[in-house]
Design a protein around this motif. Sequence first.
Motif, PDB file in Angstrom:
ATOM      1  N   SER A 209       0.788  -1.040   0.166  1.00  0.00           N
ATOM      2  CA  SER A 209      -0.064   0.109   0.143  1.00  0.00           C
ATOM      3  C   SER A 209       0.972   1.225  -0.132  1.00  0.00           C
ATOM      4  CB  SER A 209      -0.866  -0.040   1.283  1.00  0.00           C
ATOM      5  OG  SER A 209      -0.199   0.059   2.559  1.00  0.00           O
ATOM      6  N   GLU A 210       2.207   1.063   0.300  1.00  0.00           N
ATOM      7  CA  GLU A 210       3.084   2.278   0.202  1.00  0.00           C
ATOM      8  C   GLU A 210       3.915   2.366  -0.843  1.00  0.00           C
ATOM      9  OE1 GLU A 210       5.023   1.801   4.020  1.00  0.00           O
ATOM     10  OE2 GLU A 210       3.183   2.103   5.255  1.00  0.00           O
ATOM     11  N   VAL A 211       3.819   1.712  -1.870  1.00  0.00           N
ATOM     12  CA  VAL A 211       5.018   1.728  -2.879  1.00  0.00           C
ATOM     13  C   VAL A 211       4.663   3.112  -3.685  1.00  0.00           C
ATOM     14  CG1 VAL A 211       5.331  -0.620  -3.501  1.00  0.00           C
ATOM     15  CG2 VAL A 211       3.384   0.703  -4.710  1.00  0.00           C
ATOM     16  N   ASN A 212       5.839   3.882  -4.234  1.00  0.00           N
ATOM     17  CA  ASN A 212       5.507   5.114  -4.840  1.00  0.00           C
ATOM     18  C   ASN A 212       6.898   5.262  -5.733  1.00  0.00           C
ATOM     19  OD1 ASN A 212       7.899   6.640  -3.458  1.00  0.00           O
ATOM     20  ND2 ASN A 212       6.653   5.731  -1.510  1.00  0.00           N
ATOM     21  N   PRO A 213       6.851   6.236  -6.644  1.00  0.00           N
ATOM     22  CA  PRO A 213       7.757   6.709  -7.471  1.00  0.00           C
ATOM     23  C   PRO A 213       8.992   6.680  -6.994  1.00  0.00           C
ATOM     24  CG  PRO A 213       5.741   7.859  -8.187  1.00  0.00           C
ATOM     25  CD  PRO A 213       5.392   7.191  -6.769  1.00  0.00           C
ATOM     26  N   LYS A 214       9.330   7.107  -5.829  1.00  0.00           N
ATOM     27  CA  LYS A 214      10.599   7.317  -5.031  1.00  0.00           C
ATOM     28  C   LYS A 214      11.202   6.057  -5.346  1.00  0.00           C
ATOM     29  CE  LYS A 214       9.842  11.454  -2.464  1.00  0.00           C
ATOM     30  NZ  LYS A 214       9.777  12.023  -0.939  1.00  0.00           N
ATOM     31  N   GLY A 297      -4.825  -8.124 -18.478  1.00  0.00           N
ATOM     32  CA  GLY A 297      -6.405  -8.197 -18.142  1.00  0.00           C
ATOM     33  C   GLY A 297      -6.625  -6.893 -17.643  1.00  0.00           C
ATOM     34  N   ASP A 298      -8.132  -6.926 -17.562  1.00  0.00           N
ATOM     35  CA  ASP A 298      -8.905  -5.598 -16.775  1.00  0.00           C
ATOM     36  C   ASP A 298      -8.690  -5.541 -15.422  1.00  0.00           C
ATOM     37  OD1 ASP A 298      -9.552  -5.098 -19.576  1.00  0.00           O
ATOM     38  OD2 ASP A 298     -11.337  -6.114 -19.354  1.00  0.00           O
ATOM     39  N   ASN A 299      -8.371  -6.763 -14.580  1.00  0.00           N
ATOM     40  CA  ASN A 299      -8.453  -6.552 -13.247  1.00  0.00           C
ATOM     41  C   ASN A 299      -7.202  -5.804 -12.731  1.00  0.00           C
ATOM     42  OD1 ASN A 299      -8.457  -7.033 -10.218  1.00  0.00           O
ATOM     43  ND2 ASN A 299      -9.691  -9.043 -10.680  1.00  0.00           N
ATOM     44  N   ILE A 300      -7.077  -4.585 -12.524  1.00  0.00           N
ATOM     45  CA  ILE A 300      -5.870  -3.891 -12.248  1.00  0.00           C
ATOM     46  C   ILE A 300      -5.222  -4.069 -10.905  1.00  0.00           C
ATOM     47  CG2 ILE A 300      -4.794  -1.714 -12.089  1.00  0.00           C
ATOM     48  CD1 ILE A 300      -5.756  -2.365 -14.910  1.00  0.00           C
ATOM     49  N   HIS A 301      -6.206  -4.622  -9.901  1.00  0.00           N
ATOM     50  CA  HIS A 301      -5.888  -4.725  -8.620  1.00  0.00           C
ATOM     51  C   HIS A 301      -5.161  -6.351  -8.787  1.00  0.00           C
ATOM     52  CE1 HIS A 301      -5.771  -4.907  -4.124  1.00  0.00           C
ATOM     53  NE2 HIS A 301      -6.256  -6.172  -4.426  1.00  0.00           N
ATOM     54  N   GLN A 302      -5.702  -7.191  -9.272  1.00  0.00           N
ATOM     55  CA  GLN A 302      -5.142  -8.468  -9.431  1.00  0.00           C
ATOM     56  C   GLN A 302      -3.497  -8.498  -9.920  1.00  0.00           C
ATOM     57  OE1 GLN A 302      -7.556 -11.267 -10.999  1.00  0.00           O
ATOM     58  NE2 GLN A 302      -6.070 -12.904 -11.144  1.00  0.00           N
ATOM     59  N   ARG A 303      -3.425  -7.543 -11.179  1.00  0.00           N
ATOM     60  CA  ARG A 303      -2.075  -7.505 -11.625  1.00  0.00           C
ATOM     61  C   ARG A 303      -1.363  -6.958 -10.782  1.00  0.00           C
ATOM     62  NH1 ARG A 303      -2.176  -3.950 -16.928  1.00  0.00           N
ATOM     63  NH2 ARG A 303      -2.078  -2.415 -15.337  1.00  0.00           N
ATOM     64  N   ARG A 304      -1.642  -5.822  -9.817  1.00  0.00           N
ATOM     65  CA  ARG A 304      -0.751  -5.199  -9.071  1.00  0.00           C
ATOM     66  C   ARG A 304      -0.324  -5.997  -8.026  1.00  0.00           C
ATOM     67  NH1 ARG A 304      -3.173  -0.612  -5.938  1.00  0.00           N
ATOM     68  NH2 ARG A 304      -0.902  -0.450  -5.280  1.00  0.00           N
ATOM     69  N   VAL A 305      -1.149  -6.833  -7.418  1.00  0.00           N
ATOM     70  CA  VAL A 305      -0.760  -7.789  -6.327  1.00  0.00           C
ATOM     71  C   VAL A 305       0.329  -8.916  -7.118  1.00  0.00           C
ATOM     72  CG1 VAL A 305      -1.594  -9.838  -5.034  1.00  0.00           C
ATOM     73  CG2 VAL A 305      -2.701  -7.598  -5.072  1.00  0.00           C
ATOM     74  N   PHE A 306       0.150  -9.344  -8.211  1.00  0.00           N
ATOM     75  CA  PHE A 306       0.881 -10.447  -8.856  1.00  0.00           C
ATOM     76  C   PHE A 306       2.124  -9.872  -8.958  1.00  0.00           C
ATOM     77  CE2 PHE A 306       2.735 -11.967 -12.709  1.00  0.00           C
ATOM     78  CZ  PHE A 306       2.998 -13.276 -12.450  1.00  0.00           C
ATOM     79  N   GLY A 393      -0.311   0.389 -10.171  1.00  0.00           N
ATOM     80  CA  GLY A 393      -1.656   0.427 -10.667  1.00  0.00           C
ATOM     81  C   GLY A 393      -1.830   1.548 -11.796  1.00  0.00           C
ATOM     82  N   GLN A 394      -0.592   2.163 -12.179  1.00  0.00           N
ATOM     83  CA  GLN A 394      -0.707   3.289 -13.129  1.00  0.00           C
ATOM     84  C   GLN A 394      -0.014   2.938 -14.520  1.00  0.00           C
ATOM     85  OE1 GLN A 394       0.966   6.701 -11.304  1.00  0.00           O
ATOM     86  NE2 GLN A 394      -0.059   6.421  -9.267  1.00  0.00           N
ATOM     87  N   GLU A 395      -0.371   3.769 -15.340  1.00  0.00           N
ATOM     88  CA  GLU A 395       0.201   3.465 -16.758  1.00  0.00           C
ATOM     89  C   GLU A 395       1.508   3.578 -16.740  1.00  0.00           C
ATOM     90  OE1 GLU A 395      -1.404   4.001 -21.046  1.00  0.00           O
ATOM     91  OE2 GLU A 395      -2.602   4.229 -19.355  1.00  0.00           O
ATOM     92  N   VAL A 396       2.232   2.807 -17.537  1.00  0.00           N
ATOM     93  CA  VAL A 396       3.755   2.566 -17.395  1.00  0.00           C
ATOM     94  C   VAL A 396       4.346   2.829 -18.872  1.00  0.00           C
ATOM     95  CG1 VAL A 396       5.741   1.099 -17.010  1.00  0.00           C
ATOM     96  CG2 VAL A 396       3.858   1.025 -15.723  1.00  0.00           C
ATOM     97  N   GLY A 397       5.008   3.685 -18.911  1.00  0.00           N
ATOM     98  CA  GLY A 397       5.622   3.998 -20.499  1.00  0.00           C
ATOM     99  C   GLY A 397       7.253   4.186 -20.357  1.00  0.00           C
TER     100      GLY A 397
END
Length: 459
Positions: A209-214, A297-306, A393-397
């Motif tokens: 829950s605390e991951v961030n760009p830093k 897939g469309d399940n963003i939360h599940q992808r984040r956890v994985f 859980g955000q767009e990555v480029g």
Amino acid sequence: MDSARPNKTSRIAKTFQKVIHLKSATRNNRSRNPGFCLLIPQEKLRCCESYHQFETEDAEEAREEFKNRAAMAAFVAKLFATVSAVKAAYAELQMAQFPYSDEAVQSADQSVVDELKSLSEMKYSFLKKQIDSSPPHVTVMLAEIREQQSLMKTYEITMKKMQGEIENKENQISSLQQKLQDIVQSNKSLEKKMNASGSFSILDNVKFSEVNPKDFVLVLHYCLRSVRNFVKLLIREMESADWDIEAAANSALQKNGVVFVKRDHKAFAFESFVCRQIFGGFNDPGFSLQSKSSLSGDNIHQRRVFFFEEFKKLRSVGVVNFLKRNPNSLFGKFLKSKYLQLVHPKMEFSFSGNLNQRKMVNSGEFPETEFFKSFAEMGRRVWLLHCLAFSFGQEVGIFQVKRDSKFSDVYMESVTADVFAAADGGFRVAFTVVPGFEVGRTVMQSQVYLLPANSPARN
């Protein structure tokens, strides 16, 4: 009338006799002492005597003046010799104090005192106008000899002092070199431990829950260190195989024709090539390993956890041990794909003389050579960065900067700082070394190799 003629004749005869006698006397005198006799008045004789007297007095004054000048020149020479002796004695006194020697200090101190007394005596003689040096030329010669001896003594003392300083600096250099060697060995030891264990303590306590760009920036720097280590190993292998480094660098840049400012800047060309290959497909959740990734897939939360679980799993393991236990894992497939893509068969053959590593990787096995271990560690860190990016859980480029683009410090940073001091009319991008990243609205600058805008470019 007849009586008058004989008288006249007798007078004429006497006159002729006198003339003849005078001529014969003059002829005889000329034969004995040729010249003439001149009568000088007494007044003129007295005048000449006074002139000779004045001339004698002037000569005496000139001799006296010359004598005084010679004495003064001898005094000045003696003065300079004494001053040089004082300087030499003072230099010797300073030398005796470092390192301190009681006997040498007392001897040098007495020399300084003696020379200062000599100066004082000379001052007293000058004030009393008792500077007569006899003979002056001997005094001058002795003074010059003494002055040269004092100068030589000063130079010898200075040379000893400088020699001592050189030895001190050499000792400091040796000490610093030893410290540097110890630090390098310590760093290598820590790096081996780190590579063996795969530990990355900075992110050990990061929560989902605390991951961030830093955190992304920290892992990016961690990742780029391994990229540069692999590039160094790659260049060493090329040099051992007698590659043409300049031609290889030009080929790595797809014949970009960059004129490098410094010779060692060619390493940036190989780093650019490695980054293009290893980060290719980074913006795809499955790293473009399949035509359509099952992780998109469309399940963003599940992808984040994985991806966060993948991150935790790989951040503290040894890469080779993990691959042996999980050869068919997603990371194993990623590493196999990237190795076959980045390491060309001709490259591997020139390095090792065979294609055994390529055959092992292609069959799902992983060699334990130094080259592959370095590559695998780089791949592990890139995979960690990829997993962390998709944990947000955000767009990555990911983006590359085009050649000859104008430099912008918002989206770019230069890999060389000296280019800013060498250019006057702006900068242009020669090539991208490390791509830039976008995670949501956060932008991580790309690292580029810059050239002055007016510098020539080869095609």
